[in-house]
Write a protein that holds these residues in place. Structure first.
Motif, PDB file in Angstrom:
ATOM      1  N   ASN A 339      39.494  11.676  53.340  1.00  0.00           N
ATOM      2  CA  ASN A 339      39.596  13.123  53.557  1.00  0.00           C
ATOM      3  C   ASN A 339      40.721  13.453  54.520  1.00  0.00           C
ATOM      4  OD1 ASN A 339      37.330  13.341  51.963  1.00  0.00           O
ATOM      5  ND2 ASN A 339      35.932  13.781  53.641  1.00  0.00           N
ATOM      6  N   ALA A 340      41.310  14.623  54.348  1.00  0.00           N
ATOM      7  CA  ALA A 340      42.312  15.120  55.294  1.00  0.00           C
ATOM      8  C   ALA A 340      41.556  15.740  56.467  1.00  0.00           C
ATOM      9  CB  ALA A 340      43.221  16.142  54.620  1.00  0.00           C
ATOM     10  N   GLU A 341      41.036  14.868  57.312  1.00  0.00           N
ATOM     11  CA  GLU A 341      40.227  15.269  58.459  1.00  0.00           C
ATOM     12  C   GLU A 341      40.534  14.346  59.631  1.00  0.00           C
ATOM     13  OE1 GLU A 341      36.290  16.637  55.829  1.00  0.00           O
ATOM     14  OE2 GLU A 341      36.217  14.845  57.089  1.00  0.00           O
ATOM     15  N   ASP A 342      40.303  14.837  60.827  1.00  0.00           N
ATOM     16  CA  ASP A 342      40.521  14.051  62.038  1.00  0.00           C
ATOM     17  C   ASP A 342      39.188  13.467  62.499  1.00  0.00           C
ATOM     18  OD1 ASP A 342      41.131  12.945  64.463  1.00  0.00           O
ATOM     19  OD2 ASP A 342      41.997  14.764  65.341  1.00  0.00           O
ATOM     20  N   PRO A 343      38.945  12.167  62.267  1.00  0.00           N
ATOM     21  CA  PRO A 343      37.656  11.575  62.633  1.00  0.00           C
ATOM     22  C   PRO A 343      37.441  11.486  64.142  1.00  0.00           C
ATOM     23  CG  PRO A 343      39.164   9.868  61.904  1.00  0.00           C
ATOM     24  CD  PRO A 343      39.847  11.185  61.646  1.00  0.00           C
ATOM     25  N   TYR A 344      38.522  11.622  64.920  1.00  0.00           N
ATOM     26  CA  TYR A 344      38.404  11.584  66.381  1.00  0.00           C
ATOM     27  C   TYR A 344      38.144  12.973  66.965  1.00  0.00           C
ATOM     28  CZ  TYR A 344      40.569   7.025  65.703  1.00  0.00           C
ATOM     29  OH  TYR A 344      40.852   5.748  65.288  1.00  0.00           O
ATOM     30  N   ASN A 345      38.126  13.976  66.106  1.00  0.00           N
ATOM     31  CA  ASN A 345      37.946  15.351  66.569  1.00  0.00           C
ATOM     32  C   ASN A 345      36.883  16.051  65.714  1.00  0.00           C
ATOM     33  OD1 ASN A 345      38.325  17.750  67.976  1.00  0.00           O
ATOM     34  ND2 ASN A 345      40.197  18.309  66.866  1.00  0.00           N
ATOM     35  N   ALA A 405      42.648  -3.341  52.160  1.00  0.00           N
ATOM     36  CA  ALA A 405      43.215  -2.178  51.480  1.00  0.00           C
ATOM     37  C   ALA A 405      43.411  -1.012  52.455  1.00  0.00           C
ATOM     38  CB  ALA A 405      42.314  -1.758  50.324  1.00  0.00           C
ATOM     39  N   LEU A 406      42.441  -0.798  53.341  1.00  0.00           N
ATOM     40  CA  LEU A 406      42.575   0.274  54.333  1.00  0.00           C
ATOM     41  C   LEU A 406      43.726   0.000  55.293  1.00  0.00           C
ATOM     42  CD1 LEU A 406      38.777   0.816  55.063  1.00  0.00           C
ATOM     43  CD2 LEU A 406      40.310   2.561  54.123  1.00  0.00           C
ATOM     44  N   ASP A 407      43.927  -1.264  55.650  1.00  0.00           N
ATOM     45  CA  ASP A 407      45.047  -1.628  56.527  1.00  0.00           C
ATOM     46  C   ASP A 407      46.394  -1.343  55.862  1.00  0.00           C
ATOM     47  OD1 ASP A 407      43.373  -2.449  58.558  1.00  0.00           O
ATOM     48  OD2 ASP A 407      43.428  -4.576  58.023  1.00  0.00           O
ATOM     49  N   GLU A 408      46.425  -1.452  54.536  1.00  0.00           N
ATOM     50  CA  GLU A 408      47.666  -1.200  53.785  1.00  0.00           C
ATOM     51  C   GLU A 408      47.914   0.292  53.539  1.00  0.00           C
ATOM     52  OE1 GLU A 408      48.044  -3.108  50.020  1.00  0.00           O
ATOM     53  OE2 GLU A 408      47.631  -5.112  50.801  1.00  0.00           O
ATOM     54  N   PHE A 409      46.864   1.086  53.616  1.00  0.00           N
ATOM     55  CA  PHE A 409      46.929   2.493  53.232  1.00  0.00           C
ATOM     56  C   PHE A 409      47.584   3.304  54.357  1.00  0.00           C
ATOM     57  CE2 PHE A 409      44.117   5.737  50.714  1.00  0.00           C
ATOM     58  CZ  PHE A 409      45.257   6.388  50.306  1.00  0.00           C
ATOM     59  N   VAL A 410      48.766   3.846  54.076  1.00  0.00           N
ATOM     60  CA  VAL A 410      49.506   4.600  55.083  1.00  0.00           C
ATOM     61  C   VAL A 410      49.675   6.049  54.628  1.00  0.00           C
ATOM     62  CG1 VAL A 410      51.656   4.808  56.386  1.00  0.00           C
ATOM     63  CG2 VAL A 410      50.761   2.528  55.813  1.00  0.00           C
ATOM     64  N   ILE A 411      49.134   6.968  55.405  1.00  0.00           N
ATOM     65  CA  ILE A 411      49.359   8.393  55.183  1.00  0.00           C
ATOM     66  C   ILE A 411      49.759   9.003  56.517  1.00  0.00           C
ATOM     67  CG2 ILE A 411      48.379  10.601  54.440  1.00  0.00           C
ATOM     68  CD1 ILE A 411      46.369   9.101  52.758  1.00  0.00           C
ATOM     69  N   GLU A 412      50.956   9.577  56.568  1.00  0.00           N
ATOM     70  CA  GLU A 412      51.440  10.181  57.812  1.00  0.00           C
ATOM     71  C   GLU A 412      51.762  11.654  57.591  1.00  0.00           C
ATOM     72  OE1 GLU A 412      54.749   7.736  58.965  1.00  0.00           O
ATOM     73  OE2 GLU A 412      53.462   6.127  59.732  1.00  0.00           O
ATOM     74  N   GLY A 413      51.749  12.399  58.695  1.00  0.00           N
ATOM     75  CA  GLY A 413      52.006  13.841  58.637  1.00  0.00           C
ATOM     76  C   GLY A 413      50.734  14.643  58.812  1.00  0.00           C
ATOM     77  N   ILE A 414      49.601  14.029  58.481  1.00  0.00           N
ATOM     78  CA  ILE A 414      48.285  14.661  58.640  1.00  0.00           C
ATOM     79  C   ILE A 414      47.320  13.611  59.193  1.00  0.00           C
ATOM     80  CG2 ILE A 414      48.582  16.303  56.726  1.00  0.00           C
ATOM     81  CD1 ILE A 414      46.731  14.330  55.100  1.00  0.00           C
ATOM     82  N   LYS A 415      46.161  14.075  59.632  1.00  0.00           N
ATOM     83  CA  LYS A 415      45.100  13.160  60.033  1.00  0.00           C
ATOM     84  C   LYS A 415      44.238  12.852  58.809  1.00  0.00           C
ATOM     85  CE  LYS A 415      46.052  13.528  64.485  1.00  0.00           C
ATOM     86  NZ  LYS A 415      46.592  12.389  65.276  1.00  0.00           N
ATOM     87  N   THR A 416      43.730  11.626  58.714  1.00  0.00           N
ATOM     88  CA  THR A 416      42.832  11.256  57.623  1.00  0.00           C
ATOM     89  C   THR A 416      41.656  10.449  58.149  1.00  0.00           C
ATOM     90  OG1 THR A 416      43.711   9.081  57.027  1.00  0.00           O
ATOM     91  CG2 THR A 416      44.889  11.017  56.151  1.00  0.00           C
ATOM     92  N   THR A 417      40.698  10.209  57.282  1.00  0.00           N
ATOM     93  CA  THR A 417      39.515   9.433  57.657  1.00  0.00           C
ATOM     94  C   THR A 417      39.698   7.932  57.445  1.00  0.00           C
ATOM     95  OG1 THR A 417      38.599   9.907  55.457  1.00  0.00           O
ATOM     96  CG2 THR A 417      37.881  11.315  57.282  1.00  0.00           C
ATOM     97  N   ILE A 418      40.918   7.486  57.193  1.00  0.00           N
ATOM     98  CA  ILE A 418      41.160   6.048  57.043  1.00  0.00           C
ATOM     99  C   ILE A 418      40.673   5.268  58.274  1.00  0.00           C
ATOM    100  CG2 ILE A 418      42.958   4.261  56.867  1.00  0.00           C
ATOM    101  CD1 ILE A 418      44.495   6.201  55.006  1.00  0.00           C
ATOM    102  N   PRO A 419      40.977   5.708  59.515  1.00  0.00           N
ATOM    103  CA  PRO A 419      40.481   4.958  60.684  1.00  0.00           C
ATOM    104  C   PRO A 419      38.955   4.885  60.752  1.00  0.00           C
ATOM    105  CG  PRO A 419      42.208   6.495  61.342  1.00  0.00           C
ATOM    106  CD  PRO A 419      41.848   6.830  59.931  1.00  0.00           C
ATOM    107  N   PHE A 420      38.284   5.956  60.333  1.00  0.00           N
ATOM    108  CA  PHE A 420      36.817   5.922  60.323  1.00  0.00           C
ATOM    109  C   PHE A 420      36.317   4.820  59.402  1.00  0.00           C
ATOM    110  CE2 PHE A 420      33.284   7.091  57.490  1.00  0.00           C
ATOM    111  CZ  PHE A 420      32.234   6.882  58.363  1.00  0.00           C
ATOM    112  N   HIS A 421      36.842   4.790  58.188  1.00  0.00           N
ATOM    113  CA  HIS A 421      36.376   3.789  57.224  1.00  0.00           C
ATOM    114  C   HIS A 421      36.691   2.364  57.697  1.00  0.00           C
ATOM    115  CE1 HIS A 421      34.959   6.554  54.197  1.00  0.00           C
ATOM    116  NE2 HIS A 421      36.081   7.236  54.261  1.00  0.00           N
ATOM    117  N   ARG A 422      37.836   2.209  58.366  1.00  0.00           N
ATOM    118  CA  ARG A 422      38.193   0.864  58.856  1.00  0.00           C
ATOM    119  C   ARG A 422      37.193   0.399  59.910  1.00  0.00           C
ATOM    120  NH1 ARG A 422      38.402  -3.356  59.655  1.00  0.00           N
ATOM    121  NH2 ARG A 422      40.088  -4.893  59.782  1.00  0.00           N
ATOM    122  N   GLN A 423      36.780   1.327  60.803  1.00  0.00           N
ATOM    123  CA  GLN A 423      35.776   0.967  61.803  1.00  0.00           C
ATOM    124  C   GLN A 423      34.406   0.741  61.174  1.00  0.00           C
ATOM    125  OE1 GLN A 423      35.697   3.290  65.434  1.00  0.00           O
ATOM    126  NE2 GLN A 423      37.921   3.545  65.435  1.00  0.00           N
TER     127      GLN A 423
END
Length: 450
Positions: A339-345, A405-423
């Motif tokens: 998701n285009a969401e900030d998991p830290y916020n 796969a999550l480590d390879e997934f790069v999306i910049e310019g927006i916040k995403t939930t990739i870090p959440f899923h990695r944790q």
């Protein structure tokens, strides 16, 4: 077979349907709002029609515009995807009246299963286990109090027209019931224009496990086994997997049989999902039925021999009979909703322009998405921008593959939930399969090392 299908949706699910149409030799028509003109589903469809401004109510929910688009392009069927009009009985009926096949449930079926109280009564008649609770809508607070005392606390108040967690309240003691009753009704009225409430026994330590079913016009149905959707935030699913780590062979067989019994009892036609709550003792109870394709359908496709559920939907809609075989998973698959969401916020939405986009790949990795570098995510719609699906021989291997796969997934310019899923993939309770629908209440995001 259909000559041309209009997809009354947007984003990754529209692109998903377009791809299957192309493989089947069927022409596709995309519809789009002005906010979505650069989306990939618009680019890859055979034809595209603008149906209005960014607001959903003026575009993707505007039935007259969608029907007009179907008529001017001579589409003979409409696939609604999920969300928007996919479970709208009136839209299904309007398609029928205009001689356009709605690739989904009939108006009568949507109405019957869309009202949760009616659906529960129907399942009781079918002999499917249901959660103890009220018989239909609670007319007054006094009735609600009486039912709560009869079934025992804790209880769950639910809006009969609910969805997405709106109009739901868990109540642990009678002193809190009146406030919960008032606030749930107010929220339901604002969200759905309907403040009807019903009550169920609150299932403790629940798992949310659903069974994928397909039925045809002859009344025959089959199941494609289960998906565990218990990792949720505010009743919104975050990740899913199949098979469920909580399942036993015996439970899988019983739940599959119950789902098929339910589908055949109502003579369900099309792809649908019977959703169950499963308690800590592995007793299962019918929760609701979704009369559409699910967001998480790819993991089912991956573990039963690359079965194409969209293709099956289209075939059933054209009166092609199903094989009637029940399927069971022979691999393990996990889906992470990006998701285009900030998991830290607090998972705050993060629309905007994607400046860098690198998709993960490799063996057993599937990415369903409509975005790319340079694409601007509009603020008008659901924040999901991709689904990352991995498949492996075992759950342990699938988790390792998802991490990679999550480590390879790069999306910049927006916040995403990739870090959440990695944790999440490193969380001991998740890794052990020891989680319930309450998992996110205790999960804490840890700030990444910079």
């Amino acid at each position: 077979m259909f000559k041309k299908i209009l997809i009354a949706n947007r984003g990754e699910i529209a692109l998903r349907v377009i791809r299957t149409c192309r493989e089947m030799g069927i022409k596709s028509v995309a519809v789009y709002s002005t906010a979505d003109k650069e989306s990939l589903h618009v680019r890859f469809a055979d034809e595209a029609v603008c149906i209005g401004p960014p607001s959903s109510s003026d575009s993707y929910l505007k039935m007259s515009n969608i029907i007009s688009a179907a008529e001017i392009t001579n589409a003979d069927a409409i696939h609604p995807g999920y969300g928007f009009l996919s479970e709208n009985a009136r839209f299904s009926k309007i398609c029928e009246e205009h001689g356009i096949k709605f690739i989904g449930a009939s108006p009568e079926m949507i109405s019957k299963m869309g009202d949760k109280a009616t659906a529960k009564e129907t399942m009781k008649k079918a002999g499917v286990p249901t959660v103890p609770g009220s018989d239909g809508i609670l007319e007054t607070y006094e009735v609600a109090e009486k039912v709560a005392k009869e079934i025992g606390f804790p209880v769950m108040l639910k809006a009969t027209a609910g969805g997405g967690g709106k109009g739901m309240r868990a109540v642990w003691k009678i002193e809190d019931l009146k406030n919960a009753w008032s606030s749930a009704r107010t929220e339901a009225k604002a969200a759905f224009g309907n403040d009807g409430m019903y009550m169920e026994k609150l299932i403790e330590e629940p798992r949310h496990i659903e069974i994928q079913i397909v039925g045809d016009s002859s009344g025959r149905a089959c199941h494609l086994s289960e998906r565990d959707c218990s990792i949720q935030r505010r009743h919104q699913k975050l990740t899913e997997e199949t098979p469920s780590p909580f399942m036993t062979d015996s439970l899988r067989k019983k739940m599959g049989e119950a789902a098929v019994k339910a589908a055949e009892f109502i003579k369900y036609e099309g792809a649908g999902t019977i959703e169950f709550l499963v308690d800590k003792n592995r007793k299962f109870y019918f929760m609701e039925m979704n009369t559409r394709i699910q967001v998480e359908h790819p993991i089912t496709e991956q573990v039963i021999g690359n079965f194409d559920l969209i293709r099956e939907q289209i075939k059933v809609a054209y009166n092609v009979p199903i094989l009637g075989i029940n399927y069971f998973p022979n691999q393990h698959s996990i889906e992470c909703r990006i998701n285009a969401e900030d998991p830290y916020n607090g998972f705050r939405p993060s629309p905007g322009k994607i400046t860098t986009f690198h998709a993960p790949g490799g063996h057993g990795v599937r990415l369903d998405t409509h975005v790319y570098a340079g694409y601007t995510i509009p603020p008008n719609y659901d924040s999901m921008i991709a689904k990352l699906i991995v498949t492996a021989q075992t759950r342990e291997e699938a988790i390792s593959k998802m991490k990679r796969a999550l480590d390879e997934f790069v999306i910049e310019g927006i916040k995403t939930t990739i870090p959440f899923h990695r944790q999440l993939m490193d969380d001991p309770n998740y890794v052990s399969g020891n989680y319930t629908t309450k998992f996110m209440e205790d999960f804490v995001m840890k700030k990444e090392d910079q």
